[in-house]
Scaffold this active site. Structure first.
Site, PDB file in Angstrom:
ATOM      1  N   SER A  83     -10.787 -14.686   3.856  1.00 59.56           N
ATOM      2  CA  SER A  83     -11.229 -13.574   4.531  1.00 59.56           C
ATOM      3  C   SER A  83     -12.539 -13.957   3.370  1.00 59.56           C
ATOM      4  O   SER A  83     -13.518 -12.400   4.473  1.00 59.56           O
ATOM      5  CB  SER A  83     -10.190 -12.640   4.463  1.00 59.56           C
ATOM      6  OG  SER A  83      -9.632 -12.708   5.572  1.00 59.56           O
ATOM      7  N   LYS A 224     -10.745  -1.879   2.396  1.00 58.44           N
ATOM      8  CA  LYS A 224      -9.406  -1.249   2.616  1.00 58.44           C
ATOM      9  C   LYS A 224      -8.261  -2.266   1.930  1.00 58.44           C
ATOM     10  O   LYS A 224      -7.231  -1.938   1.319  1.00 58.44           O
ATOM     11  CB  LYS A 224      -8.848  -0.677   3.835  1.00 58.44           C
ATOM     12  CG  LYS A 224     -10.407   0.741   4.226  1.00 58.44           C
ATOM     13  CD  LYS A 224      -9.253   1.560   5.432  1.00 58.44           C
ATOM     14  CE  LYS A 224     -10.402   2.491   5.595  1.00 58.44           C
ATOM     15  NZ  LYS A 224     -10.541   3.507   7.058  1.00 58.44           N
ATOM     16  N   THR A 225      -9.073  -3.529   1.840  1.00 59.79           N
ATOM     17  CA  THR A 225      -7.803  -4.653   1.816  1.00 59.79           C
ATOM     18  C   THR A 225      -7.265  -4.948   0.468  1.00 59.79           C
ATOM     19  O   THR A 225      -9.049  -4.808  -0.272  1.00 59.79           O
ATOM     20  CB  THR A 225      -7.997  -5.741   2.398  1.00 59.79           C
ATOM     21  OG1 THR A 225      -9.419  -6.068   2.227  1.00 59.79           O
ATOM     22  CG2 THR A 225      -7.972  -5.717   3.782  1.00 59.79           C
ATOM     23  N   GLY A 226      -6.940  -5.236  -0.808  1.00 53.63           N
ATOM     24  CA  GLY A 226      -6.970  -5.685  -1.909  1.00 53.63           C
ATOM     25  C   GLY A 226      -6.997  -4.504  -3.143  1.00 53.63           C
ATOM     26  O   GLY A 226      -7.353  -5.135  -4.007  1.00 53.63           O
TER      27      GLY A 226
END
Length: 312
Positions: A83, A224-226
């Site tokens: 992504s 907000k990811t990882g």
């Protein structure tokens, strides 16, 4: 005549001594003038290389410091982007919208049947209708913050090739295609420096219209990811501003994690800004363990850059 020879010999000795002293001074000046940033780049490279040597898989890293000094470790164009390519996609999408005169507030409609229900899609959860109606602004927000998938790969690949070296990346498949055949993820690849260059240009140059580029930059600050990767060791650091995009891979039948990536643009309170790209490939362990290695590299780079600024 003998006296003249002695005087000449003494003169030669003195001249040699002066030359040696001069060379030493030049050498010291040369080291001193080999800017602290250059010396620090070597320390960063050595530190990252040591971590990478202990890594149970392949790990590639690129650092661009203050838009000038570059450090790379294992910089090969072999790392599945996952992504992370949403940054590439968002830029290409906005470039397309700029050409068509489409603003961030333009309403777009997407048929639900065109979205793959098997892939991660927060947007499909938020919109239950058969036709999803949302603004370009919201579409980009889903793409960058929630890692939604948009725009065809050929358009994205073609546009990004104008921004970073063609040899440093390739975007060939959609998430839907990679979901159906996990091996295809390896055909959406990048070098760490290629990804770092794109992120760095996004934050230091004008690539698309100001409104859309500012939106992308702000959206990446809200990612907000990882947060267990590059962001993890910086969360409690005052005055640090972070924008980043992660990419996570699949675990195969042998328990090998295909990818665990993160690319970030970071500004420190001491005015040092740097881009850090960490790409993980074929990790013999779980996602949490891979993230710890990424976080470790991030902590080391942060610590060294803070020390350099303080000591310079």
């Amino acid at each position: 005549m003998k006296k003249n020879k002695i005087i000449l010999s003494v003169s030669i000795v003195i001249l040699l001594c002066l030359t040696i002293i001069s060379l030493k001074q030049f050498s010291h000046k040369s080291i001193a003038n080999k800017s602290k940033s250059e010396l620090n780049s070597q320390v960063i490279s050595d530190s990252i290389s040591k971590i990478a040597s202990e890594y149970p898989g392949e790990i590639g890293v690129a650092v661009i410091i203050n838009n000038q000094d570059t450090v790379t470790v294992n910089n090969k164009s072999i790392y599945p982007m996952m992504s992370v390519f949403k940054v590439h996609q968002a830029l290409a999408l906005c470039n397309d919208f700029d050409k068509k005169g489409i603003s961030l507030d333009t309403l777009v409609k997407i048929n639900r049947e065109k979205l793959d229900p098997k892939t991660w899609s927060p947007m499909m959860k938020d919109y239950s209708t058969s036709v999803l109606s949302l603004t370009v602004r919201d579409l980009l927000r889903y793409t960058l913050i929630q890692s939604e998938n948009m725009l065809n790969t050929a358009q994205t690949d073609s546009f990004i090739a104008k921004l970073i070296p063609r040899s440093s990346f390739q975007i060939a498949y959609t998430e839907e295609e990679m979901s159906a055949d996990h091996d295809k993820a390896y055909s959406n690849y990048t070098s760490p420096l290629g990804a770092a260059m794109l992120m760095n240009r996004l934050f230091t140059e004008s690539l698309i219209s100001n409104e859309k580029q500012d939106f992308i930059k702000n959206a990446l600050k809200e990612c907000k990811t990882g947060i267990d990767r590059i962001v993890a060791p910086l969360l409690d650091k005052e005055g640090v501003v972070i924008a980043h995009k992660t990419g996570s891979g699949y675990v195969n039948e042998n328990g090998i994690l295909a990818a665990q990536n993160d690319v970030a643009y970071i500004c420190l309170p001491n005015k040092v800004c740097y881009t850090l790209a960490v790409f993980v490939k074929d990790f013999k362990g779980n996602e949490s363990q891979a993230s710890q290695f990424v976080a470790h590299i991030s902590a080391v780079v942060y610590s060294l850059l803070m020390q350099t600024s303080v000591n310079s």
